[in-house]
Design a protein around this motif. Structure first.
Motif, PDB file in Angstrom:
ATOM      1  N   GLU A  21       2.793   4.978   1.512  1.00 11.84           N
ATOM      2  CA  GLU A  21       3.530   4.140   0.691  1.00 11.84           C
ATOM      3  C   GLU A  21       4.100   2.820   1.666  1.00 11.84           C
ATOM      4  O   GLU A  21       3.849   1.714   1.107  1.00 11.84           O
ATOM      5  N   LEU A  22       4.279   3.198   2.930  1.00  9.91           N
ATOM      6  CA  LEU A  22       4.500   1.965   3.827  1.00  9.91           C
ATOM      7  C   LEU A  22       3.113   1.223   3.780  1.00  9.91           C
ATOM      8  O   LEU A  22       3.412   0.145   4.151  1.00  9.91           O
TER       9      LEU A  22
ATOM     10  N   GLU B 241       2.652  -1.236   1.126  1.00 12.56           N
ATOM     11  CA  GLU B 241       3.425  -2.208   1.404  1.00 12.56           C
ATOM     12  C   GLU B 241       3.054  -3.201   2.309  1.00 12.56           C
ATOM     13  O   GLU B 241       3.141  -4.440   2.147  1.00 12.56           O
ATOM     14  N   LEU B 242       2.872  -2.837   3.600  1.00 11.16           N
ATOM     15  CA  LEU B 242       2.431  -3.861   4.773  1.00 11.16           C
ATOM     16  C   LEU B 242       1.093  -4.352   4.190  1.00 11.16           C
ATOM     17  O   LEU B 242       1.014  -5.433   4.823  1.00 11.16           O
TER      18      LEU B 242
ATOM     19  N   THR C 221      11.887   4.356   2.484  1.00  7.38           N
ATOM     20  CA  THR C 221      10.883   4.972   1.781  1.00  7.38           C
ATOM     21  C   THR C 221      11.099   6.575   1.949  1.00  7.38           C
ATOM     22  O   THR C 221      10.559   7.235   1.122  1.00  7.38           O
ATOM     23  N   SER C 222      11.672   6.701   3.172  1.00  4.81           N
ATOM     24  CA  SER C 222      11.790   8.084   3.549  1.00  4.81           C
ATOM     25  C   SER C 222      12.697   8.980   2.493  1.00  4.81           C
ATOM     26  O   SER C 222      13.687   8.466   2.538  1.00  4.81           O
ATOM     27  N   PRO C 223      12.187   9.922   2.093  1.00  2.00           N
ATOM     28  CA  PRO C 223      13.129  10.772   1.168  1.00  2.00           C
ATOM     29  C   PRO C 223      14.293  11.453   1.918  1.00  2.00           C
ATOM     30  O   PRO C 223      13.872  11.954   3.066  1.00  2.00           O
TER      31      PRO C 223
ATOM     32  N   MET D 212      12.400  -0.524   6.091  1.00  2.00           N
ATOM     33  CA  MET D 212      11.529  -0.188   5.219  1.00  2.00           C
ATOM     34  C   MET D 212      11.510   1.438   5.293  1.00  2.00           C
ATOM     35  O   MET D 212      11.351   1.917   4.159  1.00  2.00           O
ATOM     36  N   VAL D 213      11.210   1.787   6.344  1.00  2.00           N
ATOM     37  CA  VAL D 213      11.081   3.237   6.473  1.00  2.00           C
ATOM     38  C   VAL D 213      12.260   3.961   5.977  1.00  2.00           C
ATOM     39  O   VAL D 213      12.135   5.008   5.208  1.00  2.00           O
TER      40      VAL D 213
ATOM     41  N   LYS E 163       1.629  -7.498   1.962  1.00  2.00           N
ATOM     42  CA  LYS E 163       2.010  -8.557   2.695  1.00  2.00           C
ATOM     43  C   LYS E 163       0.861  -9.594   3.168  1.00  2.00           C
ATOM     44  O   LYS E 163       0.954 -10.782   3.358  1.00  2.00           O
TER      45      LYS E 163
ATOM     46  N   TYR F 171      10.756  -3.460   9.644  1.00  2.00           N
ATOM     47  CA  TYR F 171      10.172  -2.244   9.398  1.00  2.00           C
ATOM     48  C   TYR F 171      10.824  -1.195   9.349  1.00  2.00           C
ATOM     49  O   TYR F 171      10.737  -0.075   8.651  1.00  2.00           O
TER      50      TYR F 171
ATOM     51  N   ALA G 145       1.702   4.254  10.073  1.00  2.00           N
ATOM     52  CA  ALA G 145       1.452   3.366   8.833  1.00  2.00           C
ATOM     53  C   ALA G 145       1.035   1.870   9.431  1.00  2.00           C
ATOM     54  O   ALA G 145       0.116   1.226   8.777  1.00  2.00           O
ATOM     55  N   PRO G 146       2.041   1.385  10.350  1.00  2.00           N
ATOM     56  CA  PRO G 146       1.717  -0.120  10.653  1.00  2.00           C
ATOM     57  C   PRO G 146       0.119  -0.005  11.410  1.00  2.00           C
ATOM     58  O   PRO G 146      -0.553  -1.105  11.211  1.00  2.00           O
TER      59      PRO G 146
ATOM     60  N   VAL H  75       4.914   9.466   2.623  1.00  2.00           N
ATOM     61  CA  VAL H  75       5.754   8.413   3.114  1.00  2.00           C
ATOM     62  C   VAL H  75       4.861   7.243   3.659  1.00  2.00           C
ATOM     63  O   VAL H  75       5.252   5.959   3.432  1.00  2.00           O
TER      64      VAL H  75
END
Lengths: 338, 147
Positions: free
Chosen positions: A242-243, A246-247, B18-20, B14-15, A250, B11, A207-208, A239
């Motif tokens: 979503e991340l 959010e990033l 977010t992670s189920p 954050m993970v 920013k 981060y 994701a980053p 997952v």
């Protein structure tokens, strides 16, 4: 004038055309929401071969055969193949194309390979080095499980953050500026590693990188999310998506309404038990070659940003406690120029 | 450097958010009833074998052999992995899970030949269990000798 703009982006003077695409998928993908977009759906993941690896090579071979046939040209017209997969030493690709008499560049970008091939292919065309090139990428659920995870018959539970490797191969022919759709910009990604170690949560690891490439693309081109009808990443899954959102927020870009992910589109998470979503080189490859390309031809979208994402790890690096570097490459595909 | 580390830490938080997570209660219940059922089947076999006049030790040995056989059979029939997916530790811990962990790589690596494929890779998952099981048994044996 330089075609290189900003830090990581190339703007093509005469954007190459995506002439044709072909996709072959496994049975599970063929039961998914995108089934009607694929050219060939297999009934047997082994496809009459003796091993998963051989089956994957056959995917490579046949998708290239198919795309050449669909474009109504001959293998002699193709000057280069850019291809890659997930297996050690790229054997799926090399064994798959060994009977074609076409110069070959082998690529490893993990699941971002499709973009890597399309970017290099487009640069080759724009540079005047070829008339037609093929970009291809493949993955196979069973060969990937064998190499990266556990034997198929082992009774284990997959965490909810794990993704499901797509069985499939997608091939595109890129040629000189002709009919739409065109590849107009590419933004090559940097390796980004924010310290994620869990190979069962690759969305989080990538994701980053996806966020970095998307934000860089906006900065380099001066474009905003409003310029796109669809921004679609490769295999971030639920997952990772979503991340990434959010990033990106920013940096004051809001892409939520036009943002999707091939790994989310290709399977129905509720009924197909794929947890975080689809992954693998084949995920973005077949989603592009099937769904995205055909719907662009139908003018559903006029301009899309396609960002295949890759988790650059090996089973050995994970066992040695290494973190997972991520990468993401952005390709802009448009129906209109100027 | 600190800035990068902070970014990474932030981060990772954050993970985590977010992670189920897996449903621990549901998974435990499933592991308990399936694992318990396998043990009950083992006990049933032991009792039946004993009724034929075998001693307790002989009967447990025969029950073990039968359970291992069943684990292997269900693995070969492509059933054990589905039970394992449902039951998790419930099918990994009993001896049937051990059989599954030996046979599943044997099936997977048959293409690489009988020596370096089946022979070598068979212990891919069970190997550590055998190594550390043996070491543990030696340690327990030494403790037992002195007590």
């Amino acid at each position: 004038m330089s075609k290189h703009i900003g830090n990581q982006t190339i703007k093509f003077d005469l954007p190459p055309s995506i002439i044709e695409t072909a996709s072959i998928v496994g049975p599970k993908e063929g039961k998914g929401p995108l089934a009607r977009y694929f050219d060939t759906i297999l009934h047997d993941p082994l496809w009459g071969e003796k091993s998963w690896e051989k089956a994957e090579s056959k995917l490579v071979n046949k998708s290239i055969e198919k795309v050449i046939e669909k474009a109504n040209i001959t293998p002699e017209d193709i000057q280069y193949i850019f291809a890659g997969d997930l297996l050690n030493q790229l054997t799926a690709s090399t064994f798959g194309i060994r009977n074609y008499d076409i110069p070959f560049f082998g690529l490893f970008g993990a699941c971002s390979t499709m973009a890597e091939g399309m970017m290099l292919g487009a640069m080759t065309i724009d540079g005047g080095f070829a008339d037609y090139v093929i970009a291809e990428a493949s993955s196979h659920f069973c060969s990937s499980e064998k190499q990266f995870r556990f034997p198929l018959e082992l009774g284990t539970q997959r965490p909810l953050t794990a993704s499901w490797t797509v069985t499939g191969s997608g091939a595109v022919i890129i040629g000189k500026n002709n009919n739409p759709p065109y590849i107009t910009y590419i933004t090559t990604g940097k390796i980004v590693d924010l310290g994620i170690k869990d190979p069962m949560n690759m969305g989080a690891a990538m994701a980053p990188a996806a966020a970095d490439t998307i934000v860089t693309h906006f900065k380099d081109t001066g474009r905003t999310p409003n310029d796109y009808d669809l921004i679609i990443t490769g295999d971030l899954g639920y997952v990772g998506k979503e991340l990434a959102l959010e990033l990106i927020k920013k940096y004051n870009y809001d892409i939520e309404n036009i943002f999707s992910d091939c790994g989310i589109e290709i399977f129905d998470a509720q009924t197909q038990d794929t947890h975080a979503g689809g992954s693998g080189c084949g995920c973005s490859a077949v989603t592009f070659c099937g769904y995205l390309y055909k719907e662009m031809k139908n003018n559903k979208w006029k301009r899309i940003l396609f960002i295949p994402t890759g988790a650059l790890m090996s089973p050995g690096s994970t066992q040695q406690g290494e973190t997972i570097p991520g990468i993401a490459h952005a390709v802009v595909i448009e129906n209109q120029l100027g | 450097m600190d800035k990068i580390q902070n970014m990474k830490n932030e981060y990772q938080q954050m993970v985590k958010k977010t992670s189920p997570n897996s449903n621990l209660l549901r998974d435990s219940v499933r592991a308990f009833w399936v694992g318990g059922t396998i043990c009950a089947i083992g006990q049933l076999i032991t009792n039946i074998v004993k009724s034929f006049g075998y001693s307790k030790d002989e009967a447990s040995m025969i029950a073990t052999i039968i359970l291992v056989f069943l684990g292997i059979l269900l693995t070969g029939l492509d059933i054990y992995d589905s039970i394992g997916k449902y039951a998790g530790a419930g099918t990994i811990v009993p001896i049937t899970g051990f059989a599954n962990s030996m046979v599943s790589p044997a099936i997977e690596y048959k293409k690489e030949g009988y020596v370096f494929g089946v022979g070598a890779r068979m212990f891919l998952i069970a190997g550590p269990v055998i190594v550390y099981g043996t070491i543990t048994s030696v340690i327990v044996g030494i403790i037992h000798y002195f007590i």
